[in-house]
Design a protein around this motif. Structure first.
Motif, PDB file in Angstrom:
ATOM      1  N   GLY A  97       0.855  -1.196   0.000  1.00 16.29           N
ATOM      2  CA  GLY A  97       0.000   0.000   0.000  1.00 16.29           C
ATOM      3  C   GLY A  97       0.880   1.231   0.000  1.00 16.29           C
ATOM      4  O   GLY A  97       1.421   1.621   1.033  1.00 16.29           O
ATOM      5  N   VAL A  98       1.042   1.827  -1.173  1.00 14.98           N
ATOM      6  CA  VAL A  98       1.897   3.018  -1.259  1.00 14.98           C
ATOM      7  C   VAL A  98       1.048   4.278  -1.416  1.00 14.98           C
ATOM      8  O   VAL A  98       1.500   5.377  -1.139  1.00 14.98           O
ATOM      9  CB  VAL A  98       2.889   2.925  -2.447  1.00 14.98           C
ATOM     10  CG1 VAL A  98       4.046   3.903  -2.258  1.00 14.98           C
ATOM     11  CG2 VAL A  98       3.428   1.508  -2.618  1.00 14.98           C
TER      12      VAL A  98
ATOM     13  N   VAL B 113      -3.846   7.623   0.799  1.00 20.40           N
ATOM     14  CA  VAL B 113      -5.309   7.463   0.753  1.00 20.40           C
ATOM     15  C   VAL B 113      -5.956   8.452   1.716  1.00 20.40           C
ATOM     16  O   VAL B 113      -5.538   8.558   2.870  1.00 20.40           O
ATOM     17  CB  VAL B 113      -5.697   6.018   1.171  1.00 20.40           C
ATOM     18  CG1 VAL B 113      -7.198   5.804   1.017  1.00 20.40           C
ATOM     19  CG2 VAL B 113      -4.928   4.992   0.356  1.00 20.40           C
TER      20      VAL B 113
ATOM     21  N   ASP C  55      -8.141   9.865   4.476  1.00 19.81           N
ATOM     22  CA  ASP C  55      -8.766   9.207   5.629  1.00 19.81           C
ATOM     23  C   ASP C  55     -10.278   9.426   5.633  1.00 19.81           C
ATOM     24  O   ASP C  55     -11.023   8.613   6.169  1.00 19.81           O
ATOM     25  CB  ASP C  55      -8.158   9.748   6.928  1.00 19.81           C
ATOM     26  CG  ASP C  55      -6.722   9.277   7.097  1.00 19.81           C
ATOM     27  OD1 ASP C  55      -6.427   8.151   6.636  1.00 19.81           O
ATOM     28  OD2 ASP C  55      -5.889  10.029   7.648  1.00 19.81           O
TER      29      ASP C  55
ATOM     30  N   LEU D 184      -5.167  -1.008   3.602  1.00 14.94           N
ATOM     31  CA  LEU D 184      -4.057  -1.864   4.044  1.00 14.94           C
ATOM     32  C   LEU D 184      -4.507  -2.784   5.187  1.00 14.94           C
ATOM     33  O   LEU D 184      -4.259  -4.000   5.159  1.00 14.94           O
ATOM     34  CB  LEU D 184      -2.885  -0.975   4.484  1.00 14.94           C
ATOM     35  CG  LEU D 184      -1.638  -1.667   4.984  1.00 14.94           C
ATOM     36  CD1 LEU D 184      -1.039  -2.585   3.920  1.00 14.94           C
ATOM     37  CD2 LEU D 184      -0.587  -0.632   5.420  1.00 14.94           C
TER      38      LEU D 184
ATOM     39  N   PHE E 202       3.271   1.956   4.091  1.00 15.21           N
ATOM     40  CA  PHE E 202       4.138   3.125   4.160  1.00 15.21           C
ATOM     41  C   PHE E 202       3.639   4.027   5.280  1.00 15.21           C
ATOM     42  O   PHE E 202       2.428   4.116   5.505  1.00 15.21           O
ATOM     43  CB  PHE E 202       4.113   3.902   2.831  1.00 15.21           C
ATOM     44  CG  PHE E 202       5.131   3.395   1.842  1.00 15.21           C
ATOM     45  CD1 PHE E 202       4.965   2.147   1.252  1.00 15.21           C
ATOM     46  CD2 PHE E 202       6.262   4.140   1.539  1.00 15.21           C
ATOM     47  CE1 PHE E 202       5.902   1.659   0.370  1.00 15.21           C
ATOM     48  CE2 PHE E 202       7.207   3.661   0.660  1.00 15.21           C
ATOM     49  CZ  PHE E 202       7.038   2.416   0.066  1.00 15.21           C
TER      50      PHE E 202
ATOM     51  N   LYS F 241      -1.844  -1.841  12.193  1.00 19.50           N
ATOM     52  CA  LYS F 241      -2.390  -2.351  10.922  1.00 19.50           C
ATOM     53  C   LYS F 241      -2.124  -3.852  10.750  1.00 19.50           C
ATOM     54  O   LYS F 241      -2.656  -4.466   9.836  1.00 19.50           O
ATOM     55  CB  LYS F 241      -1.797  -1.571   9.745  1.00 19.50           C
ATOM     56  CG  LYS F 241      -2.080  -0.079   9.824  1.00 19.50           C
ATOM     57  CD  LYS F 241      -2.298   0.566   8.480  1.00 19.50           C
ATOM     58  CE  LYS F 241      -2.528   2.059   8.663  1.00 19.50           C
ATOM     59  NZ  LYS F 241      -3.224   2.679   7.535  1.00 19.50           N
TER      60      LYS F 241
HETATM   61  O1  C5P Z   1      -2.954   5.440   8.373  1.00 21.94           O
HETATM   62  P1  C5P Z   1      -1.969   5.995   7.399  1.00 21.94           P
HETATM   63  O2  C5P Z   1      -2.641   6.693   6.233  1.00 21.94           O
HETATM   64  O3  C5P Z   1      -0.938   6.878   7.963  1.00 21.94           O
HETATM   65  O4  C5P Z   1      -1.199   4.700   6.830  1.00 21.94           O
HETATM   66  C1  C5P Z   1      -0.396   4.720   5.712  1.00 21.94           C
HETATM   67  C2  C5P Z   1      -0.388   3.386   5.065  1.00 21.94           C
HETATM   68  O5  C5P Z   1      -1.696   2.813   5.026  1.00 21.94           O
HETATM   69  C3  C5P Z   1       0.022   3.452   3.597  1.00 21.94           C
HETATM   70  O6  C5P Z   1       0.625   2.242   3.280  1.00 21.94           O
HETATM   71  C4  C5P Z   1      -1.295   3.660   2.897  1.00 21.94           C
HETATM   72  O7  C5P Z   1      -1.239   3.279   1.540  1.00 21.94           O
HETATM   73  C5  C5P Z   1      -2.216   2.794   3.712  1.00 21.94           C
HETATM   74  N1  C5P Z   1      -3.599   3.280   3.802  1.00 21.94           N
HETATM   75  C6  C5P Z   1      -4.622   2.535   3.239  1.00 21.94           C
HETATM   76  N2  C5P Z   1      -5.925   2.955   3.361  1.00 21.94           N
HETATM   77  C7  C5P Z   1      -6.232   4.073   4.045  1.00 21.94           C
HETATM   78  C8  C5P Z   1      -5.209   4.835   4.637  1.00 21.94           C
HETATM   79  C9  C5P Z   1      -3.911   4.410   4.486  1.00 21.94           C
HETATM   80  O8  C5P Z   1      -4.330   1.514   2.598  1.00 21.94           O
HETATM   81  N3  C5P Z   1      -7.488   4.456   4.130  1.00 21.94           N
END
Ligand code: C5P
Length: 397
Positions: free
Chosen positions: A271-272, A275, A277, A308, A323, A341
């Motif tokens: 998961g890069v 995204v 929130d 993620l 990430f 996570k």
């Molecule tokens: O919670 P946060 O956004 O800080 O976490 C970052 C990581 O979680 C990244 O790998 C991001 O791609 C993933 N992420 C996700 N879905 C979300 C928020 C973050 O997959 N809604």
């Protein structure tokens, strides 16, 4: 982590796509490689050998010049090369190589080669679809020859379809895969990259500064390491990677849905993407207007799914990598995020370093320790992350 330069033997057969190979020579030299060019007689009708001589900085080999001196250029040239790429590769040249014919410099070089061979076909769509050509392509692949493309699109002949040679930039991106260790051979990797976009109304939305560079670099690094790669892309400010299946999904919910459709079929999820929130709960179907009251509209937010965490909590979850881009207390937040996570590996970096820039400095945090990598270009960082994933998978297996 600079990679050693290679010597590339570039064969050019007859086709209008030879003009793209001029740019290819320039790009390969920009990557630090040296390039020797060998042309068929038909190729020299499309682009003069002098053009390639100027771009490569070396004499160009032709049927005529190869016969001069000790007459052994058809043997020696591939002995000096790390890889032999024929681009464009005409239907005629491909057919000859598939059958072991050797009646000019290019086909003799292919027959006598002592290095890996790759070809980038370029031909009319009907020539490409011709069963004899498809048989030849299958034979070349069975013989261990890499076939790059061809792409679909409009053709010089006016027709449309498969048979276009890949663009120079795509070939320059794919060629180094040939000498990259296959650390992820047989693995299927799913990634997210870029910024999400949460619509407020038909023209406005909430997004962020992620360029998608790190995700695209990781998709390239996984492909180069031998994995089959699927990329779910939000908004990207860079070209999507070549040789990778790309699904576009702009909102976090669309990205979540696309990922969940693919997640069970993959071995590794990275998961890069940056995204959002929250999404807009009261999205307007019409463009919001000032109503003259002086009261701004209220935007209500609802929480988005955590993609993620959702993948990591699947019953048969793939190996998950996240990430953590933080502005303060980067490592503390990243360590906590890894546990929250439930993922085996988190890549921590500071937002100031990472967002939108071409290089970054990351720390890899896993259950078996922490490694701070030096600041480097995102593709080098991506290669190091792939090496760490392969190491951890090796421990797990
Ligand atoms: O919670 P946060 O956004 O800080 O976490 C970052 C990581 O979680 C990244 O790998 C991001 O791609 C993933 N992420 C996700 N879905 C979300 C928020 C973050 O997959 N809604």
């Amino acid at each position: 982590m600079s990679k050693p330069p290679k010597h590339i033997l570039l064969g050019i057969s007859g086709g209008i796509a030879a003009y793209k190979s001029c740019e290819l020579v320039r790009l390969l030299r920009k990557q630090g490689h040296s390039v020797s060019v060998a042309m068929s007689r038909a190729a020299a009708e499309f682009v003069a050998p002098q053009t390639f001589q100027a771009l490569s900085g070396q004499s160009v080999w032709t049927d005529h010049s190869a016969a001069a001196g000790n007459g052994m250029a058809h043997i020696n040239l591939s002995r000096e090369a790390d890889v032999f790429l024929i681009a464009p590769a005409s239907a005629n040249t491909l057919a000859k190589i598939a059958h072991g014919l050797a009646d000019n410099l290019l086909t003799t070089l292919a027959a006598a080669r002592a290095c890996p061979l790759a070809v980038a076909p370029a031909m009319n769509v009907e020539m490409w679809r011709n069963p004899a050509n498809l048989r030849n392509i299958a034979q070349l692949q069975a013989d261990g020859i890499t076939v790059f493309g061809p792409a679909s699109g409009s053709q010089a002949c006016g027709e449309t379809g498969q048979g276009r040679m890949l663009e120079a930039a795509e070939l320059a991106e794919l060629l180094p895969d040939l000498w990259t260790p296959k650390l992820l051979a047989g693995k299927r990797v799913l990634l997210t990259a870029g910024a999400t976009f949460e619509a407020i109304d038909p023209v406005r939305g909430i997004t962020n500064l992620s360029s998608g560079r790190m995700g695209v670099a990781l998709a390239q690094a996984c492909r180069a390491a031998g994995a089959e790669v699927v990329l779910v892309a939000g908004q990207l400010q860079v070209a999507p990677p070549a040789g990778v299946a790309v699904h576009h999904a702009h909102s976090a919910q669309a990205m979540h849905d696309a990922v969940m459709r693919e997640a069970c079929a993959c071995d590794i999820f990275i998961g890069v993407a940056a995204v959002a929130d929250y999404r807009v709960a009261n999205r307007s179907a019409e463009k919001l207007k000032k109503d003259g009251s002086g009261t701004p509209p209220t935007i209500e937010l609802a929480e988005n799914p955590d993609i993620l965490a959702a993948v990591a909590h699947l019953p048969d979850a793939p190996f998950c990598v996240g990430f953590a881009a933080e502005s303060h207390h980067v490592l503390e937040h990243a360590r906590a995020k890894r546990l929250r996570k439930g993922v085996p590996l988190i890549v921590a970096n500071s937002v100031a370093d990472a967002m939108g820039s071409a290089s970054n400095q990351v720390t890899l945090i896993s259950g078996s320790g922490e490694t701070a990598l030096p600041e480097m270009g995102k593709r080098d960082t991506a290669d190091a992350i792939v090496a760490e994933i392969a190491r951890l998978l090796g421990q797990a297996g």
